[in-house]
Design a protein around this motif. Structure first.
Motif, PDB file in Angstrom:
ATOM      1  N   ARG A  43       0.832  -1.196   0.000  1.00 56.73           N
ATOM      2  CA  ARG A  43       0.000   0.000   0.000  1.00 56.73           C
ATOM      3  C   ARG A  43       0.872   1.254   0.000  1.00 56.73           C
ATOM      4  O   ARG A  43       2.067   1.209   0.307  1.00 56.73           O
ATOM      5  CB  ARG A  43      -0.945   0.014   1.213  1.00 56.73           C
ATOM      6  N   SER A  44       0.271   2.371  -0.284  1.00 58.41           N
ATOM      7  CA  SER A  44       0.979   3.650  -0.390  1.00 58.41           C
ATOM      8  C   SER A  44       1.497   4.116   0.976  1.00 58.41           C
ATOM      9  O   SER A  44       1.068   3.629   2.028  1.00 58.41           O
ATOM     10  CB  SER A  44       0.030   4.715  -0.944  1.00 58.41           C
ATOM     11  N   ALA A  45       2.391   5.113   0.936  1.00 60.06           N
ATOM     12  CA  ALA A  45       2.898   5.715   2.171  1.00 60.06           C
ATOM     13  C   ALA A  45       1.749   6.344   2.947  1.00 60.06           C
ATOM     14  O   ALA A  45       1.722   6.309   4.182  1.00 60.06           O
ATOM     15  CB  ALA A  45       3.965   6.750   1.848  1.00 60.06           C
ATOM     16  N   GLU A  46       0.774   6.898   2.228  1.00 59.88           N
ATOM     17  CA  GLU A  46      -0.395   7.484   2.883  1.00 59.88           C
ATOM     18  C   GLU A  46      -1.168   6.415   3.658  1.00 59.88           C
ATOM     19  O   GLU A  46      -1.580   6.642   4.798  1.00 59.88           O
ATOM     20  CB  GLU A  46      -1.316   8.134   1.840  1.00 59.88           C
ATOM     21  N   ALA A  47      -1.347   5.251   3.058  1.00 57.13           N
ATOM     22  CA  ALA A  47      -2.054   4.156   3.733  1.00 57.13           C
ATOM     23  C   ALA A  47      -1.264   3.674   4.945  1.00 57.13           C
ATOM     24  O   ALA A  47      -1.844   3.412   6.005  1.00 57.13           O
ATOM     25  CB  ALA A  47      -2.317   3.009   2.765  1.00 57.13           C
ATOM     26  N   GLN A  48       0.051   3.575   4.797  1.00 60.09           N
ATOM     27  CA  GLN A  48       0.904   3.155   5.919  1.00 60.09           C
ATOM     28  C   GLN A  48       0.746   4.115   7.100  1.00 60.09           C
ATOM     29  O   GLN A  48       0.608   3.691   8.249  1.00 60.09           O
ATOM     30  CB  GLN A  48       2.373   3.124   5.499  1.00 60.09           C
ATOM     31  N   ASP A  49       0.758   5.413   6.801  1.00 61.90           N
ATOM     32  CA  ASP A  49       0.618   6.422   7.844  1.00 61.90           C
ATOM     33  C   ASP A  49      -0.772   6.360   8.474  1.00 61.90           C
ATOM     34  O   ASP A  49      -0.920   6.488   9.691  1.00 61.90           O
ATOM     35  CB  ASP A  49       0.885   7.812   7.263  1.00 61.90           C
ATOM     36  N   ARG A  50      -1.783   6.163   7.655  1.00 64.12           N
ATOM     37  CA  ARG A  50      -3.151   6.102   8.163  1.00 64.12           C
ATOM     38  C   ARG A  50      -3.305   4.932   9.131  1.00 64.12           C
ATOM     39  O   ARG A  50      -3.926   5.065  10.177  1.00 64.12           O
ATOM     40  CB  ARG A  50      -4.106   5.956   6.989  1.00 64.12           C
ATOM     41  N   ILE A  51      -2.730   3.779   8.779  1.00 62.27           N
ATOM     42  CA  ILE A  51      -2.790   2.607   9.665  1.00 62.27           C
ATOM     43  C   ILE A  51      -2.146   2.931  11.009  1.00 62.27           C
ATOM     44  O   ILE A  51      -2.701   2.619  12.067  1.00 62.27           O
ATOM     45  CB  ILE A  51      -2.116   1.386   9.017  1.00 62.27           C
ATOM     46  N   ALA A  52      -0.992   3.568  10.973  1.00 64.76           N
ATOM     47  CA  ALA A  52      -0.264   3.881  12.206  1.00 64.76           C
ATOM     48  C   ALA A  52      -1.060   4.797  13.131  1.00 64.76           C
ATOM     49  O   ALA A  52      -0.834   4.796  14.344  1.00 64.76           O
ATOM     50  CB  ALA A  52       1.083   4.519  11.865  1.00 64.76           C
ATOM     51  N   HIS A  53      -1.997   5.555  12.577  1.00 64.15           N
ATOM     52  CA  HIS A  53      -2.764   6.501  13.389  1.00 64.15           C
ATOM     53  C   HIS A  53      -4.192   6.041  13.695  1.00 64.15           C
ATOM     54  O   HIS A  53      -4.982   6.802  14.241  1.00 64.15           O
ATOM     55  CB  HIS A  53      -2.774   7.877  12.711  1.00 64.15           C
ATOM     56  N   LEU A  54      -4.520   4.798  13.351  1.00 61.80           N
ATOM     57  CA  LEU A  54      -5.836   4.263  13.702  1.00 61.80           C
ATOM     58  C   LEU A  54      -5.884   3.945  15.192  1.00 61.80           C
ATOM     59  O   LEU A  54      -4.858   3.642  15.805  1.00 61.80           O
ATOM     60  CB  LEU A  54      -6.123   2.992  12.899  1.00 61.80           C
ATOM     61  N   ASN A  55      -7.074   3.993  15.746  1.00 59.90           N
ATOM     62  CA  ASN A  55      -7.288   3.685  17.157  1.00 59.90           C
ATOM     63  C   ASN A  55      -8.222   2.488  17.289  1.00 59.90           C
ATOM     64  O   ASN A  55      -9.059   2.255  16.410  1.00 59.90           O
ATOM     65  CB  ASN A  55      -7.923   4.888  17.870  1.00 59.90           C
ATOM     66  N   PRO A  56      -8.100   1.744  18.400  1.00 62.33           N
ATOM     67  CA  PRO A  56      -9.045   0.649  18.624  1.00 62.33           C
ATOM     68  C   PRO A  56     -10.489   1.154  18.527  1.00 62.33           C
ATOM     69  O   PRO A  56     -10.794   2.266  18.954  1.00 62.33           O
ATOM     70  CB  PRO A  56      -8.711   0.176  20.041  1.00 62.33           C
ATOM     71  N   ARG A  57     -11.318   0.332  17.920  1.00 61.02           N
ATOM     72  CA  ARG A  57     -12.745   0.584  17.702  1.00 61.02           C
ATOM     73  C   ARG A  57     -13.036   1.535  16.540  1.00 61.02           C
ATOM     74  O   ARG A  57     -14.195   1.813  16.262  1.00 61.02           O
ATOM     75  CB  ARG A  57     -13.452   1.032  18.985  1.00 61.02           C
ATOM     76  N   ASP A  58     -12.006   2.092  15.869  1.00 55.77           N
ATOM     77  CA  ASP A  58     -12.270   2.875  14.656  1.00 55.77           C
ATOM     78  C   ASP A  58     -12.963   1.979  13.651  1.00 55.77           C
ATOM     79  O   ASP A  58     -12.612   0.794  13.518  1.00 55.77           O
ATOM     80  CB  ASP A  58     -10.977   3.409  14.032  1.00 55.77           C
ATOM     81  N   ARG A  59     -13.942   2.520  12.952  1.00 56.14           N
ATOM     82  CA  ARG A  59     -14.690   1.745  11.964  1.00 56.14           C
ATOM     83  C   ARG A  59     -13.955   1.724  10.634  1.00 56.14           C
ATOM     84  O   ARG A  59     -13.385   2.731  10.198  1.00 56.14           O
ATOM     85  CB  ARG A  59     -16.078   2.357  11.757  1.00 56.14           C
ATOM     86  N   LEU A  60     -13.993   0.563   9.987  1.00 56.08           N
ATOM     87  CA  LEU A  60     -13.422   0.368   8.665  1.00 56.08           C
ATOM     88  C   LEU A  60     -14.501  -0.195   7.755  1.00 56.08           C
ATOM     89  O   LEU A  60     -15.593  -0.546   8.199  1.00 56.08           O
ATOM     90  CB  LEU A  60     -12.219  -0.583   8.744  1.00 56.08           C
TER      91      LEU A  60
END
Length: 148
Positions: A43-60
């Motif tokens: 995945r892109s660098a943007e996706a990598q960064d987004r994953i790193a900033h997700l929190n438990p219970r965030d909806r996907l």
């Protein structure tokens, strides 16, 4: 568990053997399944960064990818903005498709998200809660039989 000189404990980037628990299925077809999102490395660098900033219970969100050149049953895992973060593991794809087809809906949420200090295949653990048809048992049939 003894970690010898030739064992990494599953922490090296190349360590990809993964055991997936069977989903819990209630008599009314309610299901719950934990799984690690695959394909994060691609995945892109943007996706990598987004994953790193997700929190438990965030909806996907789950989105089928029928034109996928590797697996016609592929299912993408996206954030709420539609950014693809990775894919449902191939062995789970058919089961997840069944959950997506059920009219009662589903909920996909972050169980744990890790940053770059974790290997790609350990970056995103999610929980799927949804439904399949009553009496339906996942992972049955000839392709799931073991030989003795």
């Amino acid at each position: 568990f003894h970690r010898g000189p030739d064992r990494s404990g599953g922490q090296r980037v190349g360590d990809t053997i993964e055991l997936v628990p069977m989903p819990w299925v209630a008599t009314d077809g309610a299901v719950s399944q934990l799984f690690l999102v695959h394909g994060v490395r691609h995945r892109s660098a943007e996706a990598q960064d987004r994953i790193a900033h997700l929190n438990p219970r965030d909806r996907l969100v789950l989105r089928t990818d029928p034109d996928n050149p590797v697996n016609a049953l592929a299912v993408q895992v996206e954030d709420s903005d539609g950014l693809t973060l990775g894919f449902v593991p191939d062995p789970l794809a058919e089961f997840i498709q069944d959950v997506l087809e059920d009219h009662r809906g589903y909920k996909l949420s972050v169980e744990q998200a890790n940053g770059a200090d974790a290997g790609y295949h350990f970056r995103l653990l999610v929980r799927l809660d949804g439904f399949v048809g009553p009496g339906e048992q996942p992972y049955t049939g000839l392709e799931w039989e073991t030989y003795q």
